[in-house]
Design a protein around this motif. Structure first.
Motif, PDB file in Angstrom:
ATOM      1  N   ILE A  17       0.985  -1.169   0.039  1.00 39.10           N
ATOM      2  CA  ILE A  17       0.032  -0.027  -0.044  1.00 39.10           C
ATOM      3  C   ILE A  17       0.960   1.283  -0.021  1.00 39.10           C
ATOM      4  O   ILE A  17       1.843   1.453   0.950  1.00 39.10           O
ATOM      5  CB  ILE A  17      -0.973  -0.127   1.067  1.00 39.10           C
ATOM      6  N   THR A  18       0.736   2.080  -0.992  1.00 39.34           N
ATOM      7  CA  THR A  18       1.737   3.249  -1.034  1.00 39.34           C
ATOM      8  C   THR A  18       1.034   4.581  -0.757  1.00 39.34           C
ATOM      9  O   THR A  18       1.610   5.433  -0.171  1.00 39.34           O
ATOM     10  CB  THR A  18       1.944   3.393  -2.404  1.00 39.34           C
ATOM     11  N   LEU A  19      -0.443   4.402  -0.449  1.00 41.56           N
ATOM     12  CA  LEU A  19      -1.109   5.784  -0.121  1.00 41.56           C
ATOM     13  C   LEU A  19      -2.580   5.326   0.190  1.00 41.56           C
ATOM     14  O   LEU A  19      -3.132   4.732  -0.244  1.00 41.56           O
ATOM     15  CB  LEU A  19      -1.457   6.582  -1.383  1.00 41.56           C
ATOM     16  N   VAL A  20      -2.887   5.917   1.640  1.00 41.09           N
ATOM     17  CA  VAL A  20      -4.203   5.797   2.097  1.00 41.09           C
ATOM     18  C   VAL A  20      -4.821   7.386   2.204  1.00 41.09           C
ATOM     19  O   VAL A  20      -4.247   8.137   2.666  1.00 41.09           O
ATOM     20  CB  VAL A  20      -4.037   5.139   3.599  1.00 41.09           C
ATOM     21  N   THR A  21      -5.836   7.233   1.398  1.00 39.93           N
ATOM     22  CA  THR A  21      -6.554   8.763   1.573  1.00 39.93           C
ATOM     23  C   THR A  21      -8.074   8.405   2.252  1.00 39.93           C
ATOM     24  O   THR A  21      -8.759   7.751   2.197  1.00 39.93           O
ATOM     25  CB  THR A  21      -7.126   9.061  -0.248  1.00 39.93           C
ATOM     26  N   VAL A  76     -12.404  13.572   4.226  1.00 45.03           N
ATOM     27  CA  VAL A  76     -12.653  14.452   5.455  1.00 45.03           C
ATOM     28  C   VAL A  76     -13.696  15.720   5.085  1.00 45.03           C
ATOM     29  O   VAL A  76     -13.862  16.060   4.191  1.00 45.03           O
ATOM     30  CB  VAL A  76     -11.306  15.075   6.035  1.00 45.03           C
ATOM     31  N   SER A  77     -14.337  16.147   6.094  1.00 44.86           N
ATOM     32  CA  SER A  77     -15.337  17.002   6.045  1.00 44.86           C
ATOM     33  C   SER A  77     -14.611  18.564   6.121  1.00 44.86           C
ATOM     34  O   SER A  77     -15.310  19.188   5.386  1.00 44.86           O
ATOM     35  CB  SER A  77     -16.195  16.939   7.324  1.00 44.86           C
ATOM     36  N   ASP A  78     -13.575  18.812   6.852  1.00 45.61           N
ATOM     37  CA  ASP A  78     -12.999  20.112   6.848  1.00 45.61           C
ATOM     38  C   ASP A  78     -11.327  19.799   6.892  1.00 45.61           C
ATOM     39  O   ASP A  78     -10.845  19.380   7.528  1.00 45.61           O
ATOM     40  CB  ASP A  78     -13.326  20.599   7.983  1.00 45.61           C
ATOM     41  N   ILE A  79     -11.005  19.870   5.743  1.00 46.22           N
ATOM     42  CA  ILE A  79      -9.416  19.538   5.470  1.00 46.22           C
ATOM     43  C   ILE A  79      -8.499  20.589   6.582  1.00 46.22           C
ATOM     44  O   ILE A  79      -7.563  19.962   6.969  1.00 46.22           O
ATOM     45  CB  ILE A  79      -8.948  20.097   3.872  1.00 46.22           C
ATOM     46  N   GLU A  80      -8.939  21.796   6.620  1.00 49.24           N
ATOM     47  CA  GLU A  80      -8.034  22.484   7.788  1.00 49.24           C
ATOM     48  C   GLU A  80      -7.956  21.973   9.264  1.00 49.24           C
ATOM     49  O   GLU A  80      -7.185  21.743   9.701  1.00 49.24           O
ATOM     50  CB  GLU A  80      -8.432  24.027   7.619  1.00 49.24           C
ATOM     51  N   ASP A  81      -9.295  21.709   9.724  1.00 46.54           N
ATOM     52  CA  ASP A  81      -9.450  20.732  10.751  1.00 46.54           C
ATOM     53  C   ASP A  81      -8.585  19.410  10.776  1.00 46.54           C
ATOM     54  O   ASP A  81      -7.882  19.275  11.763  1.00 46.54           O
ATOM     55  CB  ASP A  81     -10.694  20.569  11.151  1.00 46.54           C
ATOM     56  N   SER A  82      -8.778  18.970   9.882  1.00 45.73           N
ATOM     57  CA  SER A  82      -7.950  17.556   9.551  1.00 45.73           C
ATOM     58  C   SER A  82      -6.397  17.843   9.694  1.00 45.73           C
ATOM     59  O   SER A  82      -5.725  17.029  10.304  1.00 45.73           O
ATOM     60  CB  SER A  82      -8.320  16.697   8.561  1.00 45.73           C
ATOM     61  N   ILE A  83      -6.047  18.923   8.898  1.00 42.68           N
ATOM     62  CA  ILE A  83      -4.486  19.039   8.877  1.00 42.68           C
ATOM     63  C   ILE A  83      -3.781  19.459  10.280  1.00 42.68           C
ATOM     64  O   ILE A  83      -3.044  19.033  10.872  1.00 42.68           O
ATOM     65  CB  ILE A  83      -4.142  20.489   8.030  1.00 42.68           C
ATOM     66  N   VAL A  85      -5.973  18.914  -1.315  1.00 37.92           N
ATOM     67  CA  VAL A  85      -5.322  17.699  -0.576  1.00 37.92           C
ATOM     68  C   VAL A  85      -4.191  18.278   0.221  1.00 37.92           C
ATOM     69  O   VAL A  85      -3.596  19.103  -0.050  1.00 37.92           O
ATOM     70  CB  VAL A  85      -5.329  16.654  -1.760  1.00 37.92           C
ATOM     71  N   ALA A  86      -4.188  17.125   1.181  1.00 41.19           N
ATOM     72  CA  ALA A  86      -2.840  17.378   2.036  1.00 41.19           C
ATOM     73  C   ALA A  86      -2.066  15.981   2.075  1.00 41.19           C
ATOM     74  O   ALA A  86      -2.994  15.088   2.103  1.00 41.19           O
ATOM     75  CB  ALA A  86      -3.168  17.892   3.544  1.00 41.19           C
ATOM     76  N   PHE A  87      -0.758  15.980   1.987  1.00 39.28           N
ATOM     77  CA  PHE A  87      -0.047  14.737   2.121  1.00 39.28           C
ATOM     78  C   PHE A  87       0.722  14.553   3.210  1.00 39.28           C
ATOM     79  O   PHE A  87       1.437  15.586   3.669  1.00 39.28           O
ATOM     80  CB  PHE A  87       0.722  14.624   0.767  1.00 39.28           C
ATOM     81  N   PHE A  88       0.906  13.503   3.973  1.00 32.33           N
ATOM     82  CA  PHE A  88       1.675  13.310   5.024  1.00 32.33           C
ATOM     83  C   PHE A  88       2.836  11.944   4.702  1.00 32.33           C
ATOM     84  O   PHE A  88       2.220  10.916   4.593  1.00 32.33           O
ATOM     85  CB  PHE A  88       1.083  12.908   6.169  1.00 32.33           C
ATOM     86  N   PRO A  89       3.866  12.263   4.324  1.00 31.19           N
ATOM     87  CA  PRO A  89       4.780  11.086   4.124  1.00 31.19           C
ATOM     88  C   PRO A  89       5.160  10.296   5.699  1.00 31.19           C
ATOM     89  O   PRO A  89       5.536  10.851   6.514  1.00 31.19           O
ATOM     90  CB  PRO A  89       6.038  11.834   3.608  1.00 31.19           C
ATOM     91  N   LEU A  90       4.713   9.001   5.448  1.00 33.20           N
ATOM     92  CA  LEU A  90       4.921   8.245   6.645  1.00 33.20           C
ATOM     93  C   LEU A  90       6.016   7.168   6.403  1.00 33.20           C
ATOM     94  O   LEU A  90       6.538   7.255   5.136  1.00 33.20           O
ATOM     95  CB  LEU A  90       3.665   7.343   6.986  1.00 33.20           C
ATOM     96  N   GLU A  91       6.259   6.279   7.292  1.00 33.80           N
ATOM     97  CA  GLU A  91       7.327   5.101   6.994  1.00 33.80           C
ATOM     98  C   GLU A  91       6.779   4.103   6.145  1.00 33.80           C
ATOM     99  O   GLU A  91       5.861   3.405   6.350  1.00 33.80           O
ATOM    100  CB  GLU A  91       7.750   4.487   8.422  1.00 33.80           C
ATOM    101  N   GLY A  92       7.164   4.207   4.919  1.00 37.86           N
ATOM    102  CA  GLY A  92       6.777   3.089   4.133  1.00 37.86           C
ATOM    103  C   GLY A  92       5.209   3.455   3.281  1.00 37.86           C
ATOM    104  O   GLY A  92       5.139   2.559   2.286  1.00 37.86           O
ATOM    105  N   THR A  93       4.676   4.471   3.461  1.00 37.63           N
ATOM    106  CA  THR A  93       3.640   4.691   2.820  1.00 37.63           C
ATOM    107  C   THR A  93       3.304   6.342   2.998  1.00 37.63           C
ATOM    108  O   THR A  93       4.040   7.003   3.619  1.00 37.63           O
ATOM    109  CB  THR A  93       2.302   4.107   3.011  1.00 37.63           C
ATOM    110  N   LEU A 111     -13.514  13.055  -2.759  1.00 40.14           N
ATOM    111  CA  LEU A 111     -13.402  11.837  -2.930  1.00 40.14           C
ATOM    112  C   LEU A 111     -14.284  10.944  -3.463  1.00 40.14           C
ATOM    113  O   LEU A 111     -13.828   9.824  -4.250  1.00 40.14           O
ATOM    114  CB  LEU A 111     -12.695  11.260  -1.544  1.00 40.14           C
ATOM    115  N   ALA A 112     -15.531  10.948  -2.892  1.00 44.40           N
ATOM    116  CA  ALA A 112     -16.776  10.195  -3.404  1.00 44.40           C
ATOM    117  C   ALA A 112     -17.089  10.414  -4.895  1.00 44.40           C
ATOM    118  O   ALA A 112     -17.111   9.501  -5.732  1.00 44.40           O
ATOM    119  CB  ALA A 112     -17.991  10.444  -2.492  1.00 44.40           C
ATOM    120  N   GLU A 113     -16.586  11.577  -5.031  1.00 45.80           N
ATOM    121  CA  GLU A 113     -17.107  11.885  -6.829  1.00 45.80           C
ATOM    122  C   GLU A 113     -15.874  11.409  -7.495  1.00 45.80           C
ATOM    123  O   GLU A 113     -16.249  10.923  -8.395  1.00 45.80           O
ATOM    124  CB  GLU A 113     -17.279  13.431  -6.783  1.00 45.80           C
TER     125      GLU A 113
END
Length: 133
Positions: free
Chosen positions: A5-9, A12-19, A39-47, A57-59
């Protein structure tokens, strides 16, 4: 298909709150982002973890955004001690998340608990008993 798995998306209802929750509350590193990006991306170990508006996202997936309740998916984060499980659950709650299941000894021999992020995505924080604490 290469089994990884390279990316989990997360939708979210409010991107700024989630950031704020992931970057500022939990301390996830975040890739530099133009404030106009959806969109916001967070590099993690291995993904990578991405957060993206739920409706978009649903669209993108061509599905309805009217779902609610348990989605049947949880994310997990393993740590090296029981104390660390407790600390992370507390940190998630302090950041605006909700502890769903207090940390406890579990049937498979480990110690774990769950928190929900502001959009109710469930995270398990677990100490697997692979080594003694």
């Amino acid at each position: 298909m290469d089994p990884k798995i390279t990316l989990v998306t997360l939708g979210v209802s409010d991107i700024e709150d989630s950031i704020q929750f992931y970057r500022d509350g939990l301390g996830f590193p975040m890739r530099e982002r133009d404030p106009d990006d959806d969109v916001a991306f967070f590099p993690l170990e291995g993904t990578w973890l991405a957060i993206y508006p739920r409706d978009l996202l649903a669209e993108d997936a061509t599905v309805s955004d009217d779902g609610n309740g348990f989605s049947g998916v949880t994310l997990a984060h393993n740590v090296s001690s029981k104390t660390e499980v407790d600390t992370i659950l507390e940190r998630a709650e302090d950041a605006g998340g909700r502890v769903v299941k207090l940390a406890q000894e579990v049937f498979w021999g480990g110690y774990s608990g769950y928190f929900a992020d502001p959009d109710e995505h469930l995270w398990e924080v677990a100490y697997p008993p692979l080594t003694e604490e």
